[in-house]
Design an enzyme around this catalytic site. Sequence first.
Site, mmCIF file in Angstrom:
data_model
loop_
_atom_site.group_PDB
_atom_site.id
_atom_site.type_symbol
_atom_site.label_atom_id
_atom_site.label_comp_id
_atom_site.label_asym_id
_atom_site.label_seq_id
_atom_site.Cartn_x
_atom_site.Cartn_y
_atom_site.Cartn_z
ATOM 1 N N ASN A 8 0.878 -1.179 0.000
ATOM 2 C CA ASN A 8 0.000 0.000 0.000
ATOM 3 C C ASN A 8 0.912 1.226 0.000
ATOM 4 O O ASN A 8 1.473 1.594 1.033
ATOM 5 C CB ASN A 8 -0.883 -0.045 1.257
ATOM 6 C CG ASN A 8 -1.835 1.123 1.329
ATOM 7 O OD1 ASN A 8 -1.830 2.019 0.474
ATOM 8 N ND2 ASN A 8 -2.660 1.133 2.355
ATOM 9 N N ARG A 91 -2.778 -2.131 -3.259
ATOM 10 C CA ARG A 91 -3.917 -1.240 -3.120
ATOM 11 C C ARG A 91 -3.793 -0.163 -4.193
ATOM 12 O O ARG A 91 -2.774 0.518 -4.284
ATOM 13 C CB ARG A 91 -3.891 -0.582 -1.751
ATOM 14 C CG ARG A 91 -5.051 0.332 -1.590
ATOM 15 C CD ARG A 91 -4.905 1.171 -0.380
ATOM 16 N NE ARG A 91 -6.201 1.728 -0.062
ATOM 17 C CZ ARG A 91 -6.491 2.245 1.101
ATOM 18 N NH1 ARG A 91 -5.609 2.234 2.060
ATOM 19 N NH2 ARG A 91 -7.668 2.762 1.304
ATOM 20 N N HIS A 179 -12.727 3.810 -0.143
ATOM 21 C CA HIS A 179 -12.633 2.959 1.057
ATOM 22 C C HIS A 179 -13.333 1.608 0.840
ATOM 23 O O HIS A 179 -13.768 0.952 1.794
ATOM 24 C CB HIS A 179 -13.242 3.642 2.303
ATOM 25 C CG HIS A 179 -12.431 4.791 2.826
ATOM 26 N ND1 HIS A 179 -12.996 5.983 3.223
ATOM 27 C CD2 HIS A 179 -11.104 4.942 2.992
ATOM 28 C CE1 HIS A 179 -12.058 6.818 3.624
ATOM 29 N NE2 HIS A 179 -10.877 6.202 3.482
ATOM 30 N N LEU A 207 -13.899 5.932 9.927
ATOM 31 C CA LEU A 207 -13.443 7.212 10.470
ATOM 32 C C LEU A 207 -11.945 7.108 10.752
ATOM 33 O O LEU A 207 -11.528 6.669 11.830
ATOM 34 C CB LEU A 207 -14.208 7.558 11.765
ATOM 35 C CG LEU A 207 -15.738 7.376 11.742
ATOM 36 C CD1 LEU A 207 -16.348 7.729 13.104
ATOM 37 C CD2 LEU A 207 -16.376 8.219 10.645
ATOM 38 N N SER A 209 -7.924 8.787 8.889
ATOM 39 C CA SER A 209 -7.411 10.052 8.346
ATOM 40 C C SER A 209 -8.334 10.487 7.219
ATOM 41 O O SER A 209 -8.712 11.638 7.109
ATOM 42 C CB SER A 209 -6.009 9.880 7.777
ATOM 43 O OG SER A 209 -5.154 9.461 8.779
ATOM 44 N N ARG A 239 -8.930 17.156 4.694
ATOM 45 C CA ARG A 239 -9.834 17.422 3.567
ATOM 46 C C ARG A 239 -11.194 17.881 4.103
ATOM 47 O O ARG A 239 -11.636 17.384 5.135
ATOM 48 C CB ARG A 239 -10.005 16.147 2.727
ATOM 49 C CG ARG A 239 -8.758 15.785 1.936
ATOM 50 C CD ARG A 239 -8.880 14.385 1.335
ATOM 51 N NE ARG A 239 -8.186 13.379 2.125
ATOM 52 C CZ ARG A 239 -8.334 12.071 1.990
ATOM 53 N NH1 ARG A 239 -9.158 11.587 1.103
ATOM 54 N NH2 ARG A 239 -7.662 11.225 2.754
ATOM 55 N N GLY A 328 -12.841 5.577 14.634
ATOM 56 C CA GLY A 328 -13.984 4.701 14.936
ATOM 57 C C GLY A 328 -13.619 3.569 15.881
ATOM 58 O O GLY A 328 -14.409 3.178 16.742
ATOM 59 N N ASN A 330 -10.992 3.607 18.031
ATOM 60 C CA ASN A 330 -10.288 3.989 19.263
ATOM 61 C C ASN A 330 -10.913 5.115 20.079
ATOM 62 O O ASN A 330 -10.576 5.261 21.247
ATOM 63 C CB ASN A 330 -8.853 4.400 18.924
ATOM 64 C CG ASN A 330 -8.066 3.256 18.335
ATOM 65 O OD1 ASN A 330 -7.887 2.238 18.991
ATOM 66 N ND2 ASN A 330 -7.625 3.388 17.093
ATOM 67 N N GLU A 377 -7.882 -3.843 5.584
ATOM 68 C CA GLU A 377 -7.848 -3.734 4.119
ATOM 69 C C GLU A 377 -6.763 -4.636 3.530
ATOM 70 O O GLU A 377 -6.926 -5.184 2.443
ATOM 71 C CB GLU A 377 -7.595 -2.272 3.727
ATOM 72 C CG GLU A 377 -8.789 -1.378 4.028
ATOM 73 C CD GLU A 377 -8.404 0.053 4.346
ATOM 74 O OE1 GLU A 377 -7.696 0.278 5.349
ATOM 75 O OE2 GLU A 377 -8.812 0.957 3.601
HETATM 76 P P1 ADP Z 1 -4.912 6.045 8.123
HETATM 77 O O1 ADP Z 1 -4.734 4.537 8.129
HETATM 78 O O2 ADP Z 1 -5.751 6.548 6.990
HETATM 79 O O3 ADP Z 1 -3.670 6.827 8.347
HETATM 80 P P2 ADP Z 1 -6.218 5.610 10.638
HETATM 81 O O4 ADP Z 1 -7.319 4.665 10.340
HETATM 82 O O5 ADP Z 1 -5.003 5.082 11.339
HETATM 83 O O6 ADP Z 1 -5.826 6.422 9.354
HETATM 84 O O7 ADP Z 1 -6.838 6.807 11.528
HETATM 85 C C1 ADP Z 1 -6.078 7.893 11.921
HETATM 86 C C2 ADP Z 1 -6.944 8.757 12.855
HETATM 87 O O8 ADP Z 1 -7.341 7.978 13.991
HETATM 88 C C3 ADP Z 1 -6.192 9.971 13.386
HETATM 89 O O9 ADP Z 1 -7.039 11.102 13.379
HETATM 90 C C4 ADP Z 1 -5.909 9.559 14.821
HETATM 91 O O10 ADP Z 1 -5.799 10.650 15.666
HETATM 92 C C5 ADP Z 1 -7.163 8.768 15.144
HETATM 93 N N1 ADP Z 1 -6.992 7.976 16.364
HETATM 94 C C6 ADP Z 1 -6.197 6.912 16.566
HETATM 95 N N2 ADP Z 1 -6.272 6.530 17.862
HETATM 96 C C7 ADP Z 1 -7.133 7.381 18.477
HETATM 97 C C8 ADP Z 1 -7.637 7.522 19.810
HETATM 98 N N3 ADP Z 1 -7.264 6.700 20.773
HETATM 99 N N4 ADP Z 1 -8.504 8.543 20.050
HETATM 100 C C9 ADP Z 1 -8.877 9.387 19.080
HETATM 101 N N5 ADP Z 1 -8.452 9.301 17.823
HETATM 102 C C10 ADP Z 1 -7.590 8.318 17.515
#
Ligand code: ADP
Length: 391
Positions: A8, A91, A179, A207, A209, A239, A328, A330, A377
């Site tokens: 990816n 991906r 997604h 939910l 990045s 965004r 979502g 965490n 994914e």
């Molecule tokens: P990507 O894989 O697209 O980089 P992720 O699915 O890892 O994105 O999500 C990143 C987001 O999740 C960030 O905004 C990060 O702050 C949020 N995040 C991760 N852990 C927590 C947490 N414990 N509380 C709030 N937000 C969290």
Amino acid sequence: MEAVLVVNAGSSSLKFQIFGIAGGGLQRQVRGKIDGIGTHPHLKASNADGTDLVDRALDSSTVRDLPTAIAEARNWLGGVDGIELRAIGHRVVHGGPDYVRPVLIDAAVLERLASYQHLAPLHQPNNLAPIRLAMDINPDVPQVACFDTAFHRGRAEHTDCYALPHAFYEDGIRRYGFHGLSYEYIAERLREVAPDIAGGRVIVAHLGSGVSMCALKDGRSVETTMGFTALDGLPMGTRPGQLDPGVILYLLTHHGMSAQEISDLLYHDAGLKGLSGISNDMRELSASEDPRASFAIDHFVHRCSLHAGMLAAALGGLDAFVFTAGIGENSATVRARIAERLDWLGAELDAKANDTGAPVVSRAGSRVSLHVIPTDEELMIARHTLALLRV
Ligand code: ADP
């Protein structure tokens, strides 16, 4: 052990995983990534039980960009013992109007995927870079492209068009949705963990990045919040989500902004980052006492609940709502605030289950069940790759 490599590739990070092919199934062996590409490159990888295999800073003059990061990852992977590479799954963000499912890559497919670069200029070139390299270096190893758009392609035409003259639709200006690998994984996972609702009306909220939601009916996408590009729909880390197109015209004509400046604003400086002026990271915003941080979160929750209502309308009601991806999975607080705004649909949160990270966070008897399901994914890509290998 025979294995599938999953890649990816993004602009600042390169993620890779190795899945062993064992007894007809897949077993994750290695999970790794190089992040900080272009600034402070760092290689980290662990094995299946989470034990670190490597965790070190890389020389930024050697690992300067994505191609040099790919070479570094390749070197490191070459030293992993006992792996016999059978295929590589990638991906690829955009499958354009043509690809409704994953595809084995050959020169003609690669050329067609390259023609979609203008549809996803920030993602597609990076996604294709490791494919080209592997084609040169390991031409005998089959490669499979798995698309973020494919899962949404079965939707009715009147749901994936814009109200523009039809010629624009034919030209590829459509509501593709993204997604898809995450939604497809969740749809499959629901059949295992909640078979009674997997065939029903479900909204999945990815939910992370990037942020979007998908309405699933009987495990298939019937609506989603993203459209022609991954800018549409819900506010994200950097965004804006849904924006009146008149704003773009205004920026062009009244602010004299160039297309590049507007693109930078919309992809890098908007969303939670732009609105708060603090950070794109929900963790940081949640921990901050600055009122601009809570303002940005209020906006995020508001837009999520509005779009959930829209998707519930697309489904004609709602049986279940699933939270997934970084926020979502965490953030109990964001989940609780969105769930509160779903009460009119019949969702009742179990605060204790939500705070303790249970997989089901609704009360017994809640008309709409609420779930937290970690997305995967990469496993979805590995499954598709293995399936095409066997055809
Ligand atoms: P990507 O894989 O697209 O980089 P992720 O699915 O890892 O994105 O999500 C990143 C987001 O999740 C960030 O905004 C990060 O702050 C949020 N995040 C991760 N852990 C927590 C947490 N414990 N509380 C709030 N937000 C969290």
